[in-house]
Scaffold this motif. Structure first.
Motif, PDB file in Angstrom:
ATOM      1  N   THR A   5       0.801  -1.222   0.000  1.00 52.49           N
ATOM      2  CA  THR A   5       0.000   0.000   0.000  1.00 52.49           C
ATOM      3  C   THR A   5       0.835   1.275   0.000  1.00 52.49           C
ATOM      4  OG1 THR A   5      -0.129  -0.049   2.424  1.00 52.49           O
ATOM      5  CG2 THR A   5      -1.897  -1.146   1.200  1.00 52.49           C
ATOM      6  N   PHE A   6       2.155   1.170  -0.014  1.00 49.06           N
ATOM      7  CA  PHE A   6       3.014   2.340   0.111  1.00 49.06           C
ATOM      8  C   PHE A   6       3.700   2.697  -1.210  1.00 49.06           C
ATOM      9  CE2 PHE A   6       2.961   0.476   4.384  1.00 49.06           C
ATOM     10  CZ  PHE A   6       2.602   1.581   5.146  1.00 49.06           C
ATOM     11  N   ARG A   7       4.026   3.953  -1.336  1.00 48.91           N
ATOM     12  CA  ARG A   7       4.916   4.423  -2.390  1.00 48.91           C
ATOM     13  C   ARG A   7       6.332   4.107  -1.943  1.00 48.91           C
ATOM     14  NH1 ARG A   7       1.501   7.640  -5.307  1.00 48.91           N
ATOM     15  NH2 ARG A   7       3.097   8.829  -6.435  1.00 48.91           N
ATOM     16  N   ARG A   8       7.214   3.734  -2.902  1.00 44.99           N
ATOM     17  CA  ARG A   8       8.510   3.188  -2.500  1.00 44.99           C
ATOM     18  C   ARG A   8       9.631   3.613  -3.445  1.00 44.99           C
ATOM     19  NH1 ARG A   8       7.918  -0.913   1.210  1.00 44.99           N
ATOM     20  NH2 ARG A   8       5.795  -1.669   1.489  1.00 44.99           N
ATOM     21  N   TYR A   9      10.818   3.656  -2.855  1.00 45.68           N
ATOM     22  CA  TYR A   9      12.025   3.902  -3.646  1.00 45.68           C
ATOM     23  C   TYR A   9      13.190   3.345  -2.846  1.00 45.68           C
ATOM     24  CZ  TYR A   9      15.303   6.311  -6.759  1.00 45.68           C
ATOM     25  OH  TYR A   9      16.279   6.599  -7.675  1.00 45.68           O
ATOM     26  N   TRP A  10      14.212   2.853  -3.555  1.00 45.40           N
ATOM     27  CA  TRP A  10      15.391   2.354  -2.856  1.00 45.40           C
ATOM     28  C   TRP A  10      16.629   2.499  -3.729  1.00 45.40           C
ATOM     29  CZ3 TRP A  10      12.859  -3.110  -2.527  1.00 45.40           C
ATOM     30  CH2 TRP A  10      12.980  -3.780  -3.742  1.00 45.40           C
ATOM     31  N   ARG A  17      11.402  12.450  -0.931  1.00 46.29           N
ATOM     32  CA  ARG A  17      11.795  11.100  -0.494  1.00 46.29           C
ATOM     33  C   ARG A  17      12.828  10.500  -1.445  1.00 46.29           C
ATOM     34  NH1 ARG A  17       9.799   9.399   4.637  1.00 46.29           N
ATOM     35  NH2 ARG A  17       7.747  10.364   4.932  1.00 46.29           N
ATOM     36  N   ILE A  18      12.574  10.608  -2.729  1.00 45.07           N
ATOM     37  CA  ILE A  18      13.499  10.033  -3.714  1.00 45.07           C
ATOM     38  C   ILE A  18      14.835  10.758  -3.668  1.00 45.07           C
ATOM     39  CG2 ILE A  18      13.893   9.723  -6.187  1.00 45.07           C
ATOM     40  CD1 ILE A  18      10.843   9.211  -6.436  1.00 45.07           C
ATOM     41  N   GLY A  19      14.803  12.070  -3.545  1.00 41.31           N
ATOM     42  CA  GLY A  19      16.041  12.832  -3.465  1.00 41.31           C
ATOM     43  C   GLY A  19      16.876  12.454  -2.259  1.00 41.31           C
ATOM     44  N   ALA A  20      16.220  12.248  -1.103  1.00 36.87           N
ATOM     45  CA  ALA A  20      16.956  11.859   0.102  1.00 36.87           C
ATOM     46  C   ALA A  20      17.603  10.490  -0.063  1.00 36.87           C
ATOM     47  CB  ALA A  20      16.013  11.866   1.307  1.00 36.87           C
ATOM     48  N   ALA A  21      16.894   9.552  -0.694  1.00 36.51           N
ATOM     49  CA  ALA A  21      17.458   8.213  -0.899  1.00 36.51           C
ATOM     50  C   ALA A  21      18.653   8.265  -1.852  1.00 36.51           C
ATOM     51  CB  ALA A  21      16.384   7.275  -1.440  1.00 36.51           C
ATOM     52  N   ARG A  22      18.558   9.097  -2.873  1.00 36.53           N
ATOM     53  CA  ARG A  22      19.678   9.216  -3.810  1.00 36.53           C
ATOM     54  C   ARG A  22      20.903   9.838  -3.146  1.00 36.53           C
ATOM     55  NH1 ARG A  22      16.056  11.466  -8.883  1.00 36.53           N
ATOM     56  NH2 ARG A  22      15.425   9.429  -9.715  1.00 36.53           N
ATOM     57  N   ARG A  23      20.679  10.868  -2.334  1.00 33.34           N
ATOM     58  CA  ARG A  23      21.816  11.487  -1.645  1.00 33.34           C
ATOM     59  C   ARG A  23      22.481  10.505  -0.692  1.00 33.34           C
ATOM     60  NH1 ARG A  23      18.209  15.784  -1.634  1.00 33.34           N
ATOM     61  NH2 ARG A  23      17.478  15.285   0.473  1.00 33.34           N
ATOM     62  N   TYR A  24      21.659   9.738   0.011  1.00 30.16           N
ATOM     63  CA  TYR A  24      22.201   8.763   0.964  1.00 30.16           C
ATOM     64  C   TYR A  24      23.065   7.739   0.230  1.00 30.16           C
ATOM     65  CZ  TYR A  24      22.017   5.462   4.948  1.00 30.16           C
ATOM     66  OH  TYR A  24      22.320   4.627   5.987  1.00 30.16           O
ATOM     67  N   ALA A  25      22.509   7.133  -0.798  1.00 30.69           N
ATOM     68  CA  ALA A  25      23.289   6.136  -1.540  1.00 30.69           C
ATOM     69  C   ALA A  25      24.527   6.766  -2.155  1.00 30.69           C
ATOM     70  CB  ALA A  25      22.422   5.493  -2.612  1.00 30.69           C
ATOM     71  N   GLY A  26      24.395   8.008  -2.634  1.00 32.47           N
ATOM     72  CA  GLY A  26      25.545   8.682  -3.215  1.00 32.47           C
ATOM     73  C   GLY A  26      26.672   8.891  -2.227  1.00 32.47           C
ATOM     74  N   SER A  27      26.341   9.039  -0.955  1.00 31.64           N
ATOM     75  CA  SER A  27      27.377   9.245   0.055  1.00 31.64           C
ATOM     76  C   SER A  27      28.220   7.993   0.282  1.00 31.64           C
ATOM     77  CB  SER A  27      26.742   9.695   1.375  1.00 31.64           C
ATOM     78  OG  SER A  27      26.056   8.635   2.025  1.00 31.64           O
ATOM     79  N   LEU A  42      18.374  -2.723  -8.270  1.00 26.75           N
ATOM     80  CA  LEU A  42      18.445  -1.582  -9.166  1.00 26.75           C
ATOM     81  C   LEU A  42      17.070  -0.938  -9.301  1.00 26.75           C
ATOM     82  CD1 LEU A  42      20.655  -2.976 -12.083  1.00 26.75           C
ATOM     83  CD2 LEU A  42      21.383  -1.539 -10.156  1.00 26.75           C
ATOM     84  N   THR A  43      17.081   0.383  -9.507  1.00 28.46           N
ATOM     85  CA  THR A  43      15.825   1.095  -9.721  1.00 28.46           C
ATOM     86  C   THR A  43      15.861   1.768 -11.086  1.00 28.46           C
ATOM     87  OG1 THR A  43      16.739   2.937  -8.436  1.00 28.46           O
ATOM     88  CG2 THR A  43      15.286   1.419  -7.284  1.00 28.46           C
TER      89      THR A  43
END
Length: 455
Positions: A306-311, A386-396, A409-410
């Motif tokens: 039921t949730f919107r998701r990104y990883w 939300r997507i921007g925060a996940a990308r920054r985290y992985a980028g770090s 992969l997304t």
């Protein structure tokens, strides 16, 4: 000819059903795990047999319709759901047959992991089958297949003795070490690029004992020292233990946890507890004995549909102190902030690394940990944040990464595919695509395009 009339003609040629926009079941059938995916196929073919799959492929090709293939629907991109295309829905093909004497399970292409676990456990047998029971066997296995048993028995793909495949031409073939051996190599980690698998033959293993789940939570300022000690304990952990770590928000403040999942003799597994507890003073802890089947269901409610998701994810071959710090800070200066994703580390090694890397399309068998940064939310207005925060985290953590798991992969496109497979394997996979799908019929995936076609 309207889609409804066309669908009825197709339905007359198959044992299953064909759904279109005006059918009551249509919306449920097109819904997948990521609620961000809201595409509308022209037809959903709910296949009952491999012949239905073949008929659907030929029909889609004749009508120039894009093909998506659904099993569990867990792919975060929702590639199984093609806009105005034809979705091959394998979920009616969910049977599992077990031969306990031969230690084999034959699993239909639409089965979920829970069905495999429930069929094999009464015989005291199991094979590696992910971490969430409503994941599809097909998608998990074709990408590799990490799970709680992988350090003992290898990845899901390492335990497949044969595949039954419907090709892009609508032909049925079998792939094994003795038959179509190159296709067999590519299906073990190459994703859904080469055909639709309608049956997997799995090797099973005796599994005696229960499961022990251990998690110790710490305040963020204590976590760096704890994670360093946890990393060092992992280096000498028995194969029955899969070490895990997590960072996220609990009750409005950032927290981190370390622990492990043990499958086997629980009392033996408890011997890892004292050195883990000695790493620091936890805010709270969980030490939970359970059955293997219940372990597999443990995260089902968390992973609801039921949730919107990104990883975003990485493989890492080592975890230096600087990587631990980046893991805990979550792409921020101090580990605090709105909309931050949670993240996990899960240990590889053991039987995964025993398999020579060249033996399967799956790559990066020298991985030490898999990192996944995952976020979920309900409000569409938060998508960009939300997507921007996940990308920054992985980028770090990019500078520590050694590759990526194709199943995590997304939206990286071909850059992600190149992270999942080293150049020599990608060349071999491309040659395999040239042989089995030169028109790139199966391209709604983390695509390996044939020679001369863009990805």
């Amino acid at each position: 000819m309207t889609s409804g009339v066309s669908a009825r003609l197709l339905e007359g040629k198959i044992e299953g059903r064909v759904l279109t926009w005006d059918d009551d079941e249509y919306d449920d059938a097109r819904a997948v795990w990521n609620a961000m995916v809201d595409r509308r196929p022209r037809m959903i073919v709910r296949c009952a047999t491999p012949d239905d799959v073949a008929t659907a492929i030929r029909y889609a090709r004749d009508g120039d319709l894009e093909i998506g293939v659904r099993c569990g629907g867990h792919g975060v991109l929702g590639a199984a759901v093609p806009e105005d295309g034809l979705m091959i829905d394998l979920t009616p093909m969910g049977g599992v047959r077990v031969d306990p004497r031969r230690r084999r399970a034959w699993v239909e292409g639409g089965a979920l992991l829970g069905a495999l676990d429930q069929a094999t456990q009464p015989h005291g047998l199991a094979t590696t089958a992910g971490n969430v029971s409503h994941t599809g066997v097909g998608g998990l296995t074709l990408g590799g297949g990490m799970g709680w048993l992988a350090r003992q028995f290898g990845l899901s793909c390492d335990n497949v003795a044969s595949f039954e495949v419907v090709t892009a031409e609508g032909n049925m073939v079998r792939a094994s070490a003795a038959e179509n051996a190159e296709l067999y190599w590519g299906l073990r980690g190459g994703g859904g690029n080469f055909g639709v698998v309608t049956e997997f033959e799995f090797q099973l293993h005796p599994m005696v004992g229960e499961a022990l789940v251990v998690d110790l939570w710490f305040a963020l300022d204590e976590a760096p020292a704890v994670l360093r000690g946890w990393r060092d304990l992992n280096a000498v952990a028995p194969r029955a233990a899969t070490f895990t770590a997590w960072v996220g928000d609990m009750e409005g403040r950032p927290m981190a946890s370390v622990g492990y999942v043990w499958i086997g003799d629980v009392e033996e597994g408890r011997r890892l507890l004292p050195p883990l507890r000695a790493l620091g003073k936890p805010v709270m802890e969980r030490v939970h004995e359970t059955s293997y089947v219940e372990l597999q269901r443990m995260d089902d409610s968390v992973e609801g549909h039921t949730f919107r998701r990104y990883w975003k994810g990485h493989y890492v071959r080592s975890l230096p102190d600087e990587a631990i710090e980046a893991f805990l800070l979550r792409g921020t200066p101090d580990g605090h902030g709105p909309y931050l994703p949670a993240a996990s580390l899960q240990a590889y090694g053991g039987a995964i690394a025993d398999v020579p890397d060249e033996d399967t399309a799956f790559s990066h068998r020298d991985t030490l940990f898999e990192f996944v940064s995952a976020t979920r939310w309900s409000d569409p207005t938060e998508d960009e944040l939300r997507i921007g925060a996940a990308r920054r985290y992985a980028g770090s953590l990019d500078r520590f990464a050694s590759g990526a798991y194709v199943n995590v992969l997304t939206d990286e496109g071909q850059a992600g595919v190149r992270r999942a497979y080293p150049p020599e394997k990608l060349a071999r996979l491309t040659a395999l695509k040239d042989t089995w799908d030169p028109q790139n019929v199966f391209h709604l995936n983390h695509n390996i395009p044939p020679t001369g076609r863009p990805g």
